[in-house]
Design a protein around this motif. Structure first.
Motif, PDB file in Angstrom:
ATOM      1  N   THR A   1     -15.746  95.379  -2.201  1.00 29.35           N
ATOM      2  CA  THR A   1     -15.562  96.609  -3.475  1.00 29.35           C
ATOM      3  C   THR A   1     -14.057  97.018  -3.572  1.00 29.35           C
ATOM      4  O   THR A   1     -13.646  97.071  -4.509  1.00 29.35           O
ATOM      5  CB  THR A   1     -16.479  97.673  -3.335  1.00 29.35           C
ATOM      6  OG1 THR A   1     -17.816  97.150  -3.226  1.00 29.35           O
ATOM      7  CG2 THR A   1     -16.590  98.429  -4.568  1.00 29.35           C
TER       8      THR A   1
ATOM      9  N   ALA B   1     -23.573  93.245  -4.450  1.00 25.29           N
ATOM     10  CA  ALA B   1     -24.367  94.271  -4.124  1.00 25.29           C
ATOM     11  C   ALA B   1     -25.939  93.688  -4.182  1.00 25.29           C
ATOM     12  O   ALA B   1     -26.790  94.292  -3.305  1.00 25.29           O
ATOM     13  CB  ALA B   1     -24.530  95.189  -5.241  1.00 25.29           C
ATOM     14  N   VAL B   2     -26.004  92.630  -4.815  1.00 18.49           N
ATOM     15  CA  VAL B   2     -27.457  91.901  -4.849  1.00 18.49           C
ATOM     16  C   VAL B   2     -27.458  91.317  -3.544  1.00 18.49           C
ATOM     17  O   VAL B   2     -28.761  91.570  -2.828  1.00 18.49           O
ATOM     18  CB  VAL B   2     -27.404  90.920  -5.733  1.00 18.49           C
ATOM     19  CG1 VAL B   2     -28.813  90.091  -5.719  1.00 18.49           C
ATOM     20  CG2 VAL B   2     -27.500  91.704  -7.405  1.00 18.49           C
TER      21      VAL B   2
ATOM     22  N   ARG C   1     -26.068  92.372  -0.739  1.00 19.98           N
ATOM     23  CA  ARG C   1     -26.460  93.393   0.350  1.00 19.98           C
ATOM     24  C   ARG C   1     -27.743  93.841   0.139  1.00 19.98           C
ATOM     25  O   ARG C   1     -28.508  94.227   1.095  1.00 19.98           O
ATOM     26  CB  ARG C   1     -25.265  94.501  -0.224  1.00 19.98           C
ATOM     27  CG  ARG C   1     -25.445  95.616   1.142  1.00 19.98           C
ATOM     28  CD  ARG C   1     -24.660  96.743   0.705  1.00 19.98           C
ATOM     29  NE  ARG C   1     -25.350  97.450  -0.664  1.00 19.98           N
ATOM     30  CZ  ARG C   1     -26.269  98.298  -0.605  1.00 19.98           C
ATOM     31  NH1 ARG C   1     -26.945  98.369   0.482  1.00 19.98           N
ATOM     32  NH2 ARG C   1     -26.629  98.479  -1.809  1.00 19.98           N
ATOM     33  N   ALA C   2     -28.540  94.052  -1.219  1.00 21.65           N
ATOM     34  CA  ALA C   2     -29.653  94.647  -1.238  1.00 21.65           C
ATOM     35  C   ALA C   2     -30.708  93.859  -0.550  1.00 21.65           C
ATOM     36  O   ALA C   2     -31.654  94.373  -0.392  1.00 21.65           O
ATOM     37  CB  ALA C   2     -29.804  95.106  -2.491  1.00 21.65           C
TER      38      ALA C   2
ATOM     39  N   ALA D   1     -21.215  93.738  -8.543  1.00 23.44           N
ATOM     40  CA  ALA D   1     -22.560  93.397  -8.759  1.00 23.44           C
ATOM     41  C   ALA D   1     -23.269  92.381  -8.048  1.00 23.44           C
ATOM     42  O   ALA D   1     -24.243  92.447  -7.291  1.00 23.44           O
ATOM     43  CB  ALA D   1     -23.000  93.562 -10.182  1.00 23.44           C
TER      44      ALA D   1
ATOM     45  N   THR E   1     -28.281  95.553 -12.701  1.00 24.41           N
ATOM     46  CA  THR E   1     -26.828  95.681 -12.856  1.00 24.41           C
ATOM     47  C   THR E   1     -26.095  94.462 -13.006  1.00 24.41           C
ATOM     48  O   THR E   1     -25.035  94.147 -13.685  1.00 24.41           O
ATOM     49  CB  THR E   1     -26.297  96.646 -11.692  1.00 24.41           C
ATOM     50  OG1 THR E   1     -26.951  97.956 -11.567  1.00 24.41           O
ATOM     51  CG2 THR E   1     -24.734  96.908 -11.910  1.00 24.41           C
ATOM     52  N   LEU E   2     -26.304  93.468 -12.076  1.00 23.30           N
ATOM     53  CA  LEU E   2     -25.897  92.116 -12.333  1.00 23.30           C
ATOM     54  C   LEU E   2     -26.043  91.437 -13.565  1.00 23.30           C
ATOM     55  O   LEU E   2     -25.393  90.889 -14.173  1.00 23.30           O
ATOM     56  CB  LEU E   2     -26.561  91.207 -11.102  1.00 23.30           C
ATOM     57  CG  LEU E   2     -26.005  89.842 -10.943  1.00 23.30           C
ATOM     58  CD1 LEU E   2     -24.563  89.825 -10.945  1.00 23.30           C
ATOM     59  CD2 LEU E   2     -26.733  88.860 -10.053  1.00 23.30           C
TER      60      LEU E   2
ATOM     61  N   ARG F   1     -32.500  97.579  -9.076  1.00 24.82           N
ATOM     62  CA  ARG F   1     -31.366  98.148  -9.677  1.00 24.82           C
ATOM     63  C   ARG F   1     -30.217  97.077  -9.552  1.00 24.82           C
ATOM     64  O   ARG F   1     -29.421  97.021 -10.574  1.00 24.82           O
ATOM     65  CB  ARG F   1     -30.826  99.435  -8.892  1.00 24.82           C
ATOM     66  CG  ARG F   1     -29.704 100.056  -9.564  1.00 24.82           C
ATOM     67  CD  ARG F   1     -29.062 101.324  -8.746  1.00 24.82           C
ATOM     68  NE  ARG F   1     -30.148 102.514  -9.037  1.00 24.82           N
ATOM     69  CZ  ARG F   1     -30.858 102.734  -7.572  1.00 24.82           C
ATOM     70  NH1 ARG F   1     -30.768 102.239  -6.529  1.00 24.82           N
ATOM     71  NH2 ARG F   1     -31.765 103.837  -7.840  1.00 24.82           N
ATOM     72  N   ALA F   2     -29.948  96.497  -8.421  1.00 27.08           N
ATOM     73  CA  ALA F   2     -28.919  95.556  -8.132  1.00 27.08           C
ATOM     74  C   ALA F   2     -28.787  94.427  -9.343  1.00 27.08           C
ATOM     75  O   ALA F   2     -28.025  93.981  -9.862  1.00 27.08           O
ATOM     76  CB  ALA F   2     -28.780  95.082  -6.819  1.00 27.08           C
TER      77      ALA F   2
ATOM     78  N   ASP G   1     -33.804  99.506  -4.955  1.00 28.47           N
ATOM     79  CA  ASP G   1     -32.163  99.020  -4.551  1.00 28.47           C
ATOM     80  C   ASP G   1     -32.103  97.511  -5.175  1.00 28.47           C
ATOM     81  O   ASP G   1     -31.292  97.099  -5.826  1.00 28.47           O
ATOM     82  CB  ASP G   1     -31.880  98.918  -3.335  1.00 28.47           C
ATOM     83  CG  ASP G   1     -30.486  99.053  -2.743  1.00 28.47           C
ATOM     84  OD1 ASP G   1     -29.646  99.217  -3.871  1.00 28.47           O
ATOM     85  OD2 ASP G   1     -30.090  98.732  -1.841  1.00 28.47           O
TER      86      ASP G   1
END
Length: 460
Positions: free
Chosen positions: A152, A438-439, A441-442, A435, A372-373, A368-369, A365
């Motif tokens: 990030t 983040a996916v 990682r989630a 994003a 957001t993606l 949300r990820a 999480d």
């Protein structure tokens, strides 16, 4: 849609060890060297490899594993014989000695082995081993989170660098527009008001460029913090590398929600860590209940003793073996054992609730990820068309202004719209890349590191 197989605990442990070996191969022996030089070029993979060995959160997680290994060794000491030695020497007045002996000495070596402790020793070792497994999983979780932060921060540096370029392009356009208006004013085709308007537009564009440059500088410092880069070299304190990379939006990835949730529940290290702690808490109840049962141990000793007058020769010593069994049981301990059992059961329930809470948090999480993606993908796709249209609008406005069919305000408005579209596109591309990471990682998936042979060497 992407499907992923569930890795075993050994696989996760291996990934952690591989990550450590990558970092050590690239950066050193695991202890940061303050003399590392800032490289001339810095790409994302180099930054990830450096952070594996230098990021402070990762280093602390590694130390927690080492600490837990020491706890396991300490608890396991109850499973093997304990040997201790003791000795003493005394000298006294013959008048108070036994049969006129004025000196005495003794040496004792005793070995002791616990035979039965109500299952407490075995359960304690098992609990601490599970806690060690949890510490390894905690390291994997910290690595995932830390590398996501590095990604990030790196993307933030890139987007701020590109924002500077967009603002500089905007100022160049406004400068050319101002010069063109001045030429027209000198030729008598426009009024002084048009010149003043162009000067104001150019002045208004300066704060955005100044802000972009400051954001770029700050993002580099945040990147340094995420990497854990510390140096005692004065040159490295001010040196800024060339950041290699661009924010791309090519072949956007998509994830199916159901399979993503399933993957997260299977792969998230923080959930697996809580499962280990839950099993350790169950062993803790056995440890607490062991207080209800007797403790039986075998012992063996060898003694050397001597009481003498004037001489302390070893030849006069008496020695011999002693072996036997020892047992102890709490007849009444003031209900202390019951209290420990109650505490252990409550801790187990708290751990179970924390696991359920974390499961829900992981589901949210992931949702949300992915959401957001999806939003970032749609914005990135839309921004492509807007930039093309805004660029064409500027071209047409300049052409019409040159032909006298459009006003200078039309040109300035189109230029502002083009700058806004470019900034929005940069932000959309940045949001998409963040994003997508983040996916992963989630879902608990490890960061995509290149092999060691493909990473650039560390400059010393």
């Amino acid at each position: 849609m992407k499907n992923f197989m569930r890795p075993s605990f050994l696989t996760i442990l291996a990934l952690g060890l591989i990550a450590g070996s990558v970092a050590q191969a690239q950066v050193g022996d695991g202890k940061p060297d303050p003399n590392y030089a800032v490289p001339e070029r810095l790409d994302l993979q180099y930054a990830l490899g450096f952070a594996l060995d230098n990021n402070f959160a990762i280093r602390q997680a590694k130390e927690r594993i080492r600490e837990q290994e020491g706890v396991v060794l300490e608890v396991r000491s109850s499973q093997i014989p304990n040997v201790d030695a003791s000795g003493g020497y005394q000298r006294n007045d013959e008048e108070i000695g036994n049969n006129g002996r004025d000196r005495a000495w003794s040496v004792n070596i005793t070995a002791r082995q616990v035979l039965y402790a109500g299952g407490g020793v075995r359960a304690g070792v098992r609990a601490q081993q599970l806690a060690l497994d949890a510490a390894v999983l905690d390291l994997q979780s910290v690595i995932n989170n830390s590398l996501f932060e590095v990604r990030t921060r790196f993307y933030t540096v890139l987007v701020n660098r590109e924002r500077i370029g967009v603002q500089e392009q905007n100022i160049d356009l406004l400068k050319r527009q101002l010069q063109d208006v001045k030429n027209r004013f000198d030729a008598g085709t426009v009024s002084n008001f048009e010149v003043l308007r162009s000067e104001v537009a150019l002045a208004n564009a300066q704060p955005a460029l100044i802000t972009a440059r400051n954001d770029y500088r700050l993002s580099i410092e945040e990147m340094r913090q995420a990497l854990g880069f510390m140096t005692a070299n004065e040159e490295n304190m001010t040196k800024i590398p060339e950041f290699v990379g661009t924010l791309e939006f090519v072949n956007p990835v998509t994830y199916e929600l159901r399979s993503s949730l399933s993957t997260a529940r299977e792969n998230r290290p923080d959930l697996q860590r809580l499962e280990k702690l839950l099993a350790a808490a169950e062993q803790g109840i056995i440890v607490s209940r062991s207080g209800y049962y007797p403790n039986v141990a075998a012992f063996g000793a060898y003694d050397w003793r001597m009481n003498s007058t004037g001489s302390s020769s070893f030849s006069n010593a008496r020695d011999g073996w002693t072996v036997g069994l020892q047992t102890s049981v709490n007849i009444f301990d003031g209900r202390a054992t019951k209290g420990r059992v109650i505490q252990a059961k409550s801790f187990l329930e708290q751990t179970r609730l924390a696991t359920a809470e974390s499961q829900l948090a992981v589901d949210v999480d992931v949702r949300r990820a992915i959401s957001t993606l999806q939003q970032s993908t749609e914005l990135a796709e839309a921004s492509k068309k807007v930039v093309e249209q805004a660029d064409e609008a500027v071209r047409l406005a300049n052409a019409r202004f040159s032909a006298g069919t459009a006003t200078q305000l039309d040109v300035l408005t189109s230029q502002v719209d083009l700058t806004t579209a470019r900034i929005n596109q940069l932000q959309a591309y940045y949001s998409y890349n963040v994003a997508a990471a983040a996916v992963r990682r989630a879902m608990g998936l490890a960061d995509e590191l290149r092999p060691v042979s493909e990473l650039p060497p560390v400059t010393k």
